[in-house]
Design an enzyme around this catalytic site. Sequence first.
Site, PDB file in Angstrom:
ATOM      1  N   GLU A 268      47.919  36.907  41.716  1.00 32.08           N
ATOM      2  CA  GLU A 268      47.800  38.358  41.568  1.00 32.08           C
ATOM      3  C   GLU A 268      48.930  39.072  42.290  1.00 32.08           C
ATOM      4  OE1 GLU A 268      44.023  39.819  42.975  1.00 32.08           O
ATOM      5  OE2 GLU A 268      42.900  38.375  41.781  1.00 32.08           O
TER       6      GLU A 268
ATOM      7  N   ASP B 141      42.926  29.733  39.451  1.00 32.68           N
ATOM      8  CA  ASP B 141      43.343  30.851  40.301  1.00 32.68           C
ATOM      9  C   ASP B 141      43.846  30.347  41.641  1.00 32.68           C
ATOM     10  OD1 ASP B 141      43.384  33.536  39.608  1.00 32.68           O
ATOM     11  OD2 ASP B 141      41.209  33.743  39.679  1.00 32.68           O
TER      12      ASP B 141
ATOM     13  N   GLU C 159      44.567  43.473  33.896  1.00 36.08           N
ATOM     14  CA  GLU C 159      43.166  43.850  34.144  1.00 36.08           C
ATOM     15  C   GLU C 159      43.012  45.353  34.336  1.00 36.08           C
ATOM     16  OE1 GLU C 159      41.115  41.416  37.016  1.00 36.08           O
ATOM     17  OE2 GLU C 159      39.360  42.735  37.018  1.00 36.08           O
TER      18      GLU C 159
ATOM     19  N   ASP D  83      38.806  32.966  40.666  1.00 32.15           N
ATOM     20  CA  ASP D  83      38.202  33.123  41.990  1.00 32.15           C
ATOM     21  C   ASP D  83      37.014  34.086  41.934  1.00 32.15           C
ATOM     22  OD1 ASP D  83      39.660  35.441  41.725  1.00 32.15           O
ATOM     23  OD2 ASP D  83      40.813  35.221  43.567  1.00 32.15           O
ATOM     24  N   SER D  84      36.719  34.606  40.737  1.00 27.19           N
ATOM     25  CA  SER D  84      35.459  35.330  40.515  1.00 27.19           C
ATOM     26  C   SER D  84      34.279  34.415  40.860  1.00 27.19           C
ATOM     27  CB  SER D  84      35.345  35.807  39.063  1.00 27.19           C
ATOM     28  OG  SER D  84      35.582  34.738  38.172  1.00 27.19           O
TER      29      SER D  84
ATOM     30  N   LYS E 295      47.345  30.801  38.457  1.00 29.05           N
ATOM     31  CA  LYS E 295      47.405  32.269  38.302  1.00 29.05           C
ATOM     32  C   LYS E 295      47.479  32.919  39.671  1.00 29.05           C
ATOM     33  CE  LYS E 295      43.659  34.869  36.935  1.00 29.05           C
ATOM     34  NZ  LYS E 295      43.468  35.823  38.035  1.00 29.05           N
TER      35      LYS E 295
HETATM   36  O1  KIV Z   1      38.813  35.473  38.793  1.00 27.26           O
HETATM   37  C1  KIV Z   1      38.682  35.815  37.619  1.00 27.26           C
HETATM   38  O2  KIV Z   1      37.679  35.529  36.960  1.00 27.26           O
HETATM   39  C2  KIV Z   1      39.748  36.593  37.000  1.00 27.26           C
HETATM   40  C3  KIV Z   1      39.462  37.280  35.710  1.00 27.26           C
HETATM   41  C4  KIV Z   1      38.637  38.478  35.948  1.00 27.26           C
HETATM   42  C5  KIV Z   1      40.693  37.604  34.964  1.00 27.26           C
HETATM   43  O3  KIV Z   1      40.809  36.700  37.542  1.00 27.26           O
END
Ligand code: KIV
Length: 264
Positions: free
Chosen positions: A115, A84, A182, A45-46, A113
């Site tokens: 968090e 994500d 992280e 989600d970056s 993934k």
């Molecule tokens: O969203 C993302 O790119 C991430 C990485 C920084 C691990 O979660």
Amino acid sequence: MKRLTLPQLKQLKQQGEKIAMLTAYDASFAILLELAGVDVLLVGDSLGMVIQGQESTIAVNIEDIIYHCKNVVRGSQRSFIIADMPFITYATPNQALHNAARLMREGGAHMVKLEGGSFLKETIYQLSTYGIPVCAHLGLLPQSIYQLGSYQVQGKDQISADRIYEDAVTLEQAGADMLILECVSAVLGKKITQALEIPVISCGAGPECDGQVLVLYDMLGITQGKTPRFNYNFLTNKGSVLDSVKSYVHAVKNKQFPSSAQSY
Ligand code: KIV
């Protein structure tokens, strides 16, 4: 060409071979990253920040991840692909199940993934029970940025370091198949990696984890302004983007990245 499987990634840990992971958001980069030897592509989600120009990852929604994941899947043949789960798309086990199924069915992801710590144990148990591979994410949690106030190292005192460690153990027991850690100290990264059987991927958690991940645009020096200390610009002095990514894969596999300069 056959895709890497989760059991094969787990085997890499057992064999002491490092896993090279990068974020990817489109087909062109997916092709190139795969050519360079990257094992795992993370549709992170970056993308909210590096693709959409948002201030944080909060605005990213499930449709965004599905769209980018489809493109990455189309551009890849060998990579294992993680998607994500965006902010508040996994607030209950049933909501998580519904949205994780969309990421896999519509996006083509091989793993999702999410968090957060021990509060996610029922959610992870539910996903895992239904056959959905799960990557947990501990340490710095970018989706909690407005609670944290800034992107900074986590687990600095003993109590919070112990909490991250205990969360990691709990989430593995709940059914997580992988963990991204992280922005924590290299000492904590090593302790968690040694304690868990699942692969632990460092994103600023030191050299002793089972693999490394960086945001693609950061490691190519595209991101403007300050990038995290754990980042390294692999494009400098390299002839091409492909060579830069090859050099990242080589550095990860040969335990040359991260060095102490990129660790806490
Ligand atoms: O969203 C993302 O790119 C991430 C990485 C920084 C691990 O979660």
